[in-house]
Design a protein around this motif. Structure first.
Motif, PDB file in Angstrom:
ATOM      1  N   ILE B 570      11.993  -4.037 -89.576  1.00  0.00           N
ATOM      2  CA  ILE B 570      13.431  -3.836 -89.790  1.00  0.00           C
ATOM      3  C   ILE B 570      13.691  -3.479 -91.250  1.00  0.00           C
ATOM      4  N   THR B 571      13.007  -4.177 -92.166  1.00  0.00           N
ATOM      5  CA  THR B 571      13.200  -3.873 -93.587  1.00  0.00           C
ATOM      6  C   THR B 571      12.852  -2.421 -93.889  1.00  0.00           C
ATOM      7  N   ILE B 572      11.688  -2.002 -93.383  1.00  0.00           N
ATOM      8  CA  ILE B 572      11.252  -0.636 -93.660  1.00  0.00           C
ATOM      9  C   ILE B 572      12.250   0.360 -93.098  1.00  0.00           C
ATOM     10  N   LEU B 573      12.657   0.112 -91.845  1.00  0.00           N
ATOM     11  CA  LEU B 573      13.549   1.070 -91.190  1.00  0.00           C
ATOM     12  C   LEU B 573      14.899   1.146 -91.873  1.00  0.00           C
ATOM     13  N   VAL B 574      15.468  -0.024 -92.146  1.00  0.00           N
ATOM     14  CA  VAL B 574      16.801  -0.026 -92.758  1.00  0.00           C
ATOM     15  C   VAL B 574      16.745   0.701 -94.102  1.00  0.00           C
ATOM     16  N   THR B 575      15.671   0.448 -94.868  1.00  0.00           N
ATOM     17  CA  THR B 575      15.538   1.146 -96.152  1.00  0.00           C
ATOM     18  C   THR B 575      15.467   2.649 -95.946  1.00  0.00           C
ATOM     19  N   THR B 576      14.595   3.057 -95.017  1.00  0.00           N
ATOM     20  CA  THR B 576      14.421   4.502 -94.800  1.00  0.00           C
ATOM     21  C   THR B 576      15.728   5.146 -94.358  1.00  0.00           C
ATOM     22  N   VAL B 577      16.384   4.512 -93.371  1.00  0.00           N
ATOM     23  CA  VAL B 577      17.619   5.103 -92.858  1.00  0.00           C
ATOM     24  C   VAL B 577      18.667   5.175 -93.962  1.00  0.00           C
ATOM     25  N   THR B 578      18.779   4.097 -94.730  1.00  0.00           N
ATOM     26  CA  THR B 578      19.785   4.101 -95.803  1.00  0.00           C
ATOM     27  C   THR B 578      19.508   5.230 -96.787  1.00  0.00           C
ATOM     28  N   LEU B 579      18.254   5.337 -97.206  1.00  0.00           N
ATOM     29  CA  LEU B 579      17.915   6.392 -98.175  1.00  0.00           C
ATOM     30  C   LEU B 579      18.227   7.771 -97.591  1.00  0.00           C
ATOM     31  N   ALA B 580      17.871   7.956 -96.310  1.00  0.00           N
ATOM     32  CA  ALA B 580      18.104   9.262 -95.695  1.00  0.00           C
ATOM     33  C   ALA B 580      19.600   9.545 -95.638  1.00  0.00           C
ATOM     34  N   VAL B 581      20.384   8.530 -95.240  1.00  0.00           N
ATOM     35  CA  VAL B 581      21.833   8.741 -95.128  1.00  0.00           C
ATOM     36  C   VAL B 581      22.422   9.070 -96.489  1.00  0.00           C
ATOM     37  N   VAL B 582      21.978   8.314 -97.514  1.00  0.00           N
ATOM     38  CA  VAL B 582      22.511   8.578 -98.856  1.00  0.00           C
ATOM     39  C   VAL B 582      22.193  10.003 -99.286  1.00  0.00           C
ATOM     40  N   THR B 583      20.934  10.407 -99.065  1.00  0.00           N
ATOM     41  CA  THR B 583      20.547  11.761 -99.464  1.00  0.00           C
ATOM     42  C   THR B 583      21.368  12.805 -98.712  1.00  0.00           C
ATOM     43  N   LEU B 584      21.471  12.603 -97.395  1.00  0.00           N
ATOM     44  CA  LEU B 584      22.211  13.580 -96.602  1.00  0.00           C
ATOM     45  C   LEU B 584      23.668  13.639 -97.051  1.00  0.00           C
ATOM     46  N   ALA B 585      24.252  12.467 -97.291  1.00  0.00           N
ATOM     47  CA  ALA B 585      25.667  12.434 -97.641  1.00  0.00           C
ATOM     48  C   ALA B 585      25.918  13.113 -98.977  1.00  0.00           C
ATOM     49  N   THR B 586      24.958  12.999 -99.909  1.00  0.00           N
ATOM     50  CA  THR B 586      25.200  13.595-101.222  1.00  0.00           C
ATOM     51  C   THR B 586      24.798  15.062-101.271  1.00  0.00           C
ATOM     52  N   ARG B 587      23.856  15.473-100.418  1.00  0.00           N
ATOM     53  CA  ARG B 587      23.360  16.844-100.514  1.00  0.00           C
ATOM     54  C   ARG B 587      24.107  17.827 -99.603  1.00  0.00           C
ATOM     55  N   TYR B 588      24.610  17.330 -98.469  1.00  0.00           N
ATOM     56  CA  TYR B 588      25.193  18.258 -97.499  1.00  0.00           C
ATOM     57  C   TYR B 588      26.667  17.942 -97.286  1.00  0.00           C
ATOM     58  N   ASP B 589      27.518  18.966 -97.392  1.00  0.00           N
ATOM     59  CA  ASP B 589      28.921  18.761 -97.068  1.00  0.00           C
ATOM     60  C   ASP B 589      29.103  18.778 -95.559  1.00  0.00           C
ATOM     61  N   SER B 590      28.417  19.718 -94.912  1.00  0.00           N
ATOM     62  CA  SER B 590      28.482  19.761 -93.448  1.00  0.00           C
ATOM     63  C   SER B 590      27.077  19.990 -92.941  1.00  0.00           C
ATOM     64  N   LEU B 591      26.819  19.554 -91.731  1.00  0.00           N
ATOM     65  CA  LEU B 591      25.485  19.755 -91.184  1.00  0.00           C
ATOM     66  C   LEU B 591      25.278  21.242 -90.910  1.00  0.00           C
ATOM     67  N   PRO B 592      24.167  21.801 -91.328  1.00  0.00           N
ATOM     68  CA  PRO B 592      23.933  23.222 -91.062  1.00  0.00           C
ATOM     69  C   PRO B 592      23.761  23.470 -89.571  1.00  0.00           C
ATOM     70  N   ASN B 593      24.018  24.650 -89.188  1.00  0.00           N
ATOM     71  CA  ASN B 593      24.017  24.992 -87.774  1.00  0.00           C
ATOM     72  C   ASN B 593      22.643  25.497 -87.342  1.00  0.00           C
ATOM     73  N   PRO B 594      21.934  24.751 -86.482  1.00  0.00           N
ATOM     74  CA  PRO B 594      20.632  25.249 -86.055  1.00  0.00           C
ATOM     75  C   PRO B 594      20.772  26.434 -85.111  1.00  0.00           C
ATOM     76  N   GLN B 595      19.634  27.114 -84.944  1.00  0.00           N
ATOM     77  CA  GLN B 595      19.612  28.231 -84.008  1.00  0.00           C
ATOM     78  C   GLN B 595      19.532  27.668 -82.593  1.00  0.00           C
ATOM     79  N   TRP B 596      20.594  27.802 -81.855  1.00  0.00           N
ATOM     80  CA  TRP B 596      20.552  27.273 -80.481  1.00  0.00           C
ATOM     81  C   TRP B 596      19.946  28.299 -79.547  1.00  0.00           C
ATOM     82  N   THR B 597      19.112  27.795 -78.654  1.00  0.00           N
ATOM     83  CA  THR B 597      18.679  28.696 -77.577  1.00  0.00           C
ATOM     84  C   THR B 597      19.035  28.004 -76.275  1.00  0.00           C
ATOM     85  N   GLN B 598      19.338  28.795 -75.274  1.00  0.00           N
ATOM     86  CA  GLN B 598      19.730  28.252 -73.982  1.00  0.00           C
ATOM     87  C   GLN B 598      18.542  27.531 -73.348  1.00  0.00           C
ATOM     88  N   PRO B 599      18.670  26.263 -72.971  1.00  0.00           N
ATOM     89  CA  PRO B 599      17.554  25.621 -72.275  1.00  0.00           C
ATOM     90  C   PRO B 599      17.405  26.188 -70.873  1.00  0.00           C
TER      91      PRO B 599
END
Lengths: 130, 774, 137
Positions: B570-599
């Protein structure tokens, strides 16, 4: 499709994490297997998903214009085989641990061979250093 | 120079071979092993540098990072190296006899020779980092030698203490070196000297100086770090004589002298170093007067003398540096002798208590002679070299520009203590009646190899005094030149005419004799006084801080190391998720749009199978159901691989899935049954939240990575060069067996190890049953 | 437990077929789908099929060598294939080929040898592990 693959990998990750948080050793092993699948899917998704164009060089045409990225595939291939070895090893460990301790519950196993009270170890150390 | 540094480094090899030799030859191995320092002595004499140009040699270490193993030998290094190798020869011979029947004699040889090679390394290193490595090696060998009698708790504690104090100082010194390296852009001590103006202008210089001074102070037992040295007397006497008096503790003095051209110009130098030295000089002397144990007496006067050397270097005048070098030589000669004598007395008489010893001269005439000569030198009586040395010390303080009278007075005080202790250790046990009768003591005759080494040392001191214009003068002059970085003349003579220094000597001697005679009243009083004071001394501070350290360690271990797997995860995961969220929140204003293909239809089916099975696995309460569901996931993934252009993967996955099912079928009934997880609800909720967060984070990361346009050059490279370079059409296989063949080799090795692990856990017990089959 | 007759009979035909197929996979691996890993896994599956349909000890008798040695030999072959280039003063694991193609086998070179080592090791390791489990019951 990418989105669906990502969701599948995400669900596998979540299920894997949930399982390794269980108390039963066997469930922890299942969690590890699930995480293995998830990691392979993650790697596979790292390159664009392309249908019907394996990275083979045609003897006649040469390098095709469209092809799937061979690098993640090479990574995953060995990972799959190694996961078999690791699974086998983990199973044996669990078996031995079960045979020795008579329990499959991790909470009953967290002090087997050293005195559980950390204070006791510390006081020994203290005697040594002071 | 090349030959010398190779000889020195060979010491480590000899050290490793020493235990085998000792098993073969018992204590007689000493005679063979002593050849090593003897060879160094001979090579040193052949090289004897008397000018400023020091021979040096460089071996490549990490040339790409500009790191070279530089060895060099100037006058300063020569003087100390001579002491190390010369006294080392005697100590090995002495130690072989002293520890003759000791079961651990081989360890003594091993560590003494490692120490010897490291110490020679310290004084011949021209590169600060190389010096640091050797420096730490001396601390480690000192640790093992102090803890030689490891059955005794006191020895172990003293070894720990010495290691922790000197080790901490060594780290501080390394930090100081790094700072100096930053300032000058090099770790070559030579470069530091040439760029000393850079150092003096730098704002980092005071910090570097203080850090390096800490290293020198801990190693050379300067107040307030002096306490480890008397405790280190737990070591066997030859070790005390060698490491803790003649050589290792001089490393701090050496370091200060070596860096004097670099740091000596700092204002801080004159403001700090003399006072540290003076405090140690006087404190050590006064502490010595409260002791009754031969080795403790010598240890505290050693502390005092080391303080004296640091003090003189701190004054930094040419005269003071000369006296420091001379004192360094003299002290090693007489203190080494006295320690060896103390060991001989302990060996013969079975006690080291000066109140119980007496009238030993008849039994141990040669030891008594050596002791007498060394004591005269220590007391500063002509014609021994100690006399000249003391005169020089007085001259340095007397003509110093600042507070000459106070400084000289304190120097006299310290020397008075030296006179008294010299008498107590070197004269009294041999010639006077014991103060207390102890019926248990049955002194026996001295053994040959216990008196030859101290006598050799003592006679060397006598010769150097009588013929002071010879060797001693040359050596001291060369060392002084190296410290001052200019050619210096040194003139040593026993007679200067009637000078203030001579009068001070006489005064010192007179008071010293009075103190010597007053031992019966003085020692107990001072001992009681120091005892009272020891409750606030640095020794107590050491044990308090160690205790605090341990309880903090225990506290944080209890918090961080719960012993439950899930808390770690739990410690490892919470740390990783927090770091990832912080990075994402500071680096990206909006999530970039992936290339969708029809399944496609089949994709959806298998994805749904994977998702449903994964969720069901977490709910499954039977092991068989779990295996079935895992199989379903694995086969679905294999089909996805097949659909998305990875036929190799699909085949491997199919095969492994099949074999995994076989494996589980074979063992399933030997695995523990599922226990109903009896977590409280809130724990389960927490687990679900954590796993969901982990899963969502992975989804987001995957979508992000695929949204980044793939401009990998790897895939085209492998595709293009697979045929021309590796003659293969299947690029995945070509990568595995050719381009990244070494990785694959590693991976199949892992497989092999896993199989060996399985075998080790399961197979060994039935190895015999199988017998002829295999 | 009553054993079905179908499995042993089927295995008698299937196993050699699978083994041949696995070698086919190994050999064509460099140019077509296949390779040492998958070939080894297929061969191991064939052998395990035999062990399950008859008995682990029957497989022991069938194997020419202890699977421990098989695995070790595979690892050594792979390792050795890397050293070949060093005899020609090229770096470790540089590929080297015999110029003329051989009949049936096709072009042969050090990567082929390496793949062969992988194949043998995978067979050895998998059979070894599974036999340990099977015998431990």
């Amino acid at each position: 499709m990418l989105f669906l693959m990502a969701i599948a990998a995400g669900v596998l990750f979540a299920a894997g994490i949930f399982m390794i948080l269980r108390r039963s050793m066997v469930k922890v092993l299942v969690g590890i297997l699930l995480l293995g699948y998830a990691a392979n899917l993650l790697l596979f998704n790292a390159a664009p998903l392309i249908r019907g164009a394996p990275p083979l060089i045609d003897p006649v045409i040469g390098v095709p214009t469209v092809y799937a990225d061979p690098v993640p595939q090479a990574l995953i291939l060995t990972a799959i085989v190694i996961s078999f070895g690791v699974t086998a090893f983990a199973v044996v460990l669990i078996r031995r641990a079960y045979a020795v301790t008579g329990t499959g519950d991790l909470d009953n196993m967290h002090c087997t061979d050293i005195p559980c009270e950390s204070e006791e170890i510390l006081s020994d150390l203290e005697d040594e250093i002071l | 120079m090349t030959a010398l540094s190779i000889t020195i480094l060979t010491g480590f090899l000899i050290a490793i071979l020493a235990p085998f030799l000792t098993r073969l030859m018992k204590h007689r191995a000493a005679f063979v092993l002593a050849l090593y320092p003897l060879a160094v002595v001979i090579q040193l004499l052949a090289l004897q540098p008397d000018t400023l140009t020091a021979p040096s040699i460089q071996f490549p270490w990490v040339p790409s990072m500009g790191l070279w193993m530089t060895f060099t030998l100037d006058g300063l290094g020569f003087l100390i190296a001579m002491l190390i190798a010369g006294i080392g020869t005697l100590v090995i011979l002495y130690g072989g006899e002293y520890l003759r029947d000791d079961p651990y004699l081989e360890r003594f040889f091993l560590w003494v020779i490692i120490f010897m090679a490291s110490m020679l390394g310290v004084v011949t290193s021209g590169n600060a980092l190389v010096l640091f490595v050797f420096w730490e090696l001396t601390s480690i060998s000192s640790f093992f030698l102090i803890g030689y009698k490891f059955e005794y708790e006191s020895a172990r504690a003293a070894a720990w203490q010495a290691l922790l104090v000197t080790g901490a100082g060594g780290l501080a010194m390394l930090a100081g070196f790094v700072l100096l390296g930053q300032i000058t852009g090099s770790f070559e001590i030579n470069q530091w000297m040439q760029n000393s103006n850079l150092v003096q202008e730098s704002a980092l210089a005071p910090a570097a100086f203080i850090l390096i001074l800490l290293g020198a102070m801990t190693k050379s037992a300067q107040f307030p770090f002096h306490f480890w040295l008397p405790n280190a007397m737990e070591a066997p006497t030859p070790v005390s004589a060698y490491l803790h008096s003649a050589t290792m503790v001089k490393a701090g003095v050496y370091l200060l002298a070596r860096l004097f051209p670099v740091l000596g110009g700092l204002a801080l130098w004159n403001q700090v170093v003399p006072w540290v030295g003076l405090l140690t000089l006087v404190g050590g002397a006064l502490l010595a007067l409260g002791q009754t144990d031969l080795k403790k007496l010598l240890a505290y006067t050693t502390v005092s003398s080391l303080g004296g050397m640091v003090f003189l270097l701190g004054l930094g005048t040419p005269l003071a540096v000369k006296s420091a070098m001379l004192f360094l030589l003299t002290h090693a000669l007489y203190k080494g002798t006295l320690f060896l004598v103390a060991g001989g007395v302990d060996h013969s008489a079975g006690s080291r208590d000066i109140r119980k010893l007496g009238k030993l001269a008849k039994l141990m005439p040669f030891t008594a002679l050596a002791a007498g000569l060394a004591a005269l030198s220590m007391a500063g009586i002509p014609p021994l070299i100690g006399f000249i040395s003391k005169e020089y010390v007085y001259e340095s303080t007397y003509y110093y520009s600042n507070l000459p009278f106070i400084l000289t007075g304190l120097a006299v005080l310290a020397n008075v203590a030296n006179v008294a202790v010299a008498g107590w250790v070197g004269i009294r046990p041999f010639w006077q009646q014991p103060e207390q009768k102890d019926e248990d003591l049955h002194p026996h005759k001295e053994s040959l190899w216990l008196w030859i080494p101290p006598l050799v040392l003592a006679i060397t001191g006598l010769f150097m005094g009588v013929f002071s214009q010879g060797t001693a003068q040359t050596w001291v002059a060369a060392a002084t030149s190296a410290v001052l970085q200019e050619m210096s003349k040194v003139k040593l003579s026993l007679w200067h005419g009637i000078t203030p220094m001579l009068l001070l000597s006489v005064l010192t001697l007179m008071i010293g004799v009075v103190v010597y005679l007053a031992s019966r009243t003085l020692i107990p009083r001072l001992a009681a006084f120091w005892n009272k004071l020891s409750s606030v001394g640095p020794n107590i501070f050491y044990s308090r801080s160690m205790r605090a350290f341990l309880s903090v360690a225990g506290w944080q271990t209890k918090i961080l190391q719960s012993g439950y797997l899930r808390y770690y995860i739990i410690t490892i995961l919470v740390t990783t998720v927090t770091l990832a969220v912080v990075t994402l929140a500071t680096r990206y204003d909006s999530l970039p749009n992936p290339q969708w293909t029809q399944p496609r239809f089949y994709d959806v089916i298998f994805i749904v199978i994977i998702i449903v099975s994964a969720i069901l696995v977490t709910r499954a309460e039977s092991r068989l159901a779990t295996i079935t569901l895992l199989g379903a996931i694995g086969f679905s993934i294999a089909i996805l691989f097949l659909l998305y252009s990875a036929p190799d993967l699909a085949m491997v996955q199919f095969a492994v899935e099949t074999l995994t099912v076989v494996l589980f079928v074979l063992v399933i009934y030997q695995l523990p049954k599922y226990t109903k997880s009896n977590y409280p609800i809130h724990a389960n909720v927490l687990h679900i939240i954590v796993s969901a967060a982990g899963g969502i984070m992975m989804v987001v990361l995957m979508l992000l990575t695929s949204a980044v346009p793939s401009n990998s050059t790897l895939a085209p490279y492998f595709m293009e060069s697979s045929l021309p370079l590796a003659k293969g059409h299947n690029v995945v296989n070509v990568i595995l067996v050719d381009f990244r063949g070494l990785d694959t080799l590693g991976e199949i090795t892992v497989l092999m190890i896993a199989a060996i692990g399985v075998f080790a856990l399961l197979g060994l017990k039935k190895g015999s049953k199988r017998g002829g089959n295999g | 437990m009553q054993r079905s007759i179908i499995l042993p009979v089927a295995t008698r035909f299937l196993m050699p077929l699978m083994l041949v197929f696995s070698i086919f996979l190994l050999l064509r691996g460099h140019n077509e789908v296949g390779g040492g890993f998958v070939g080894g896994l297929v061969a191991a599956s064939a052998l395990m099929l035999y062990a399950i349909s008859t008995s682990p000890s029957a497989l022991w008798r069938l194997l020419p060598l202890d699977p421990r040695f098989i695995a070790a030999i595979g690892l050594l072959i792979s390792l050795f294939s890397g050293f070949i280039s060093m005899f020609y003063e090229k770096p470790f694991m540089t590929n080297m080929w015999i110029e003329a193609p051989l009949p049936v086998l096709g072009k042969i070179g050090t990567p082929t040898l390496f793949d062969l080592g992988v194949y043998i090791l995978v067979v050895g390791v998998v059979v070894w592990i599974l036999l340990e489990f099977a015998e431990d019951e």
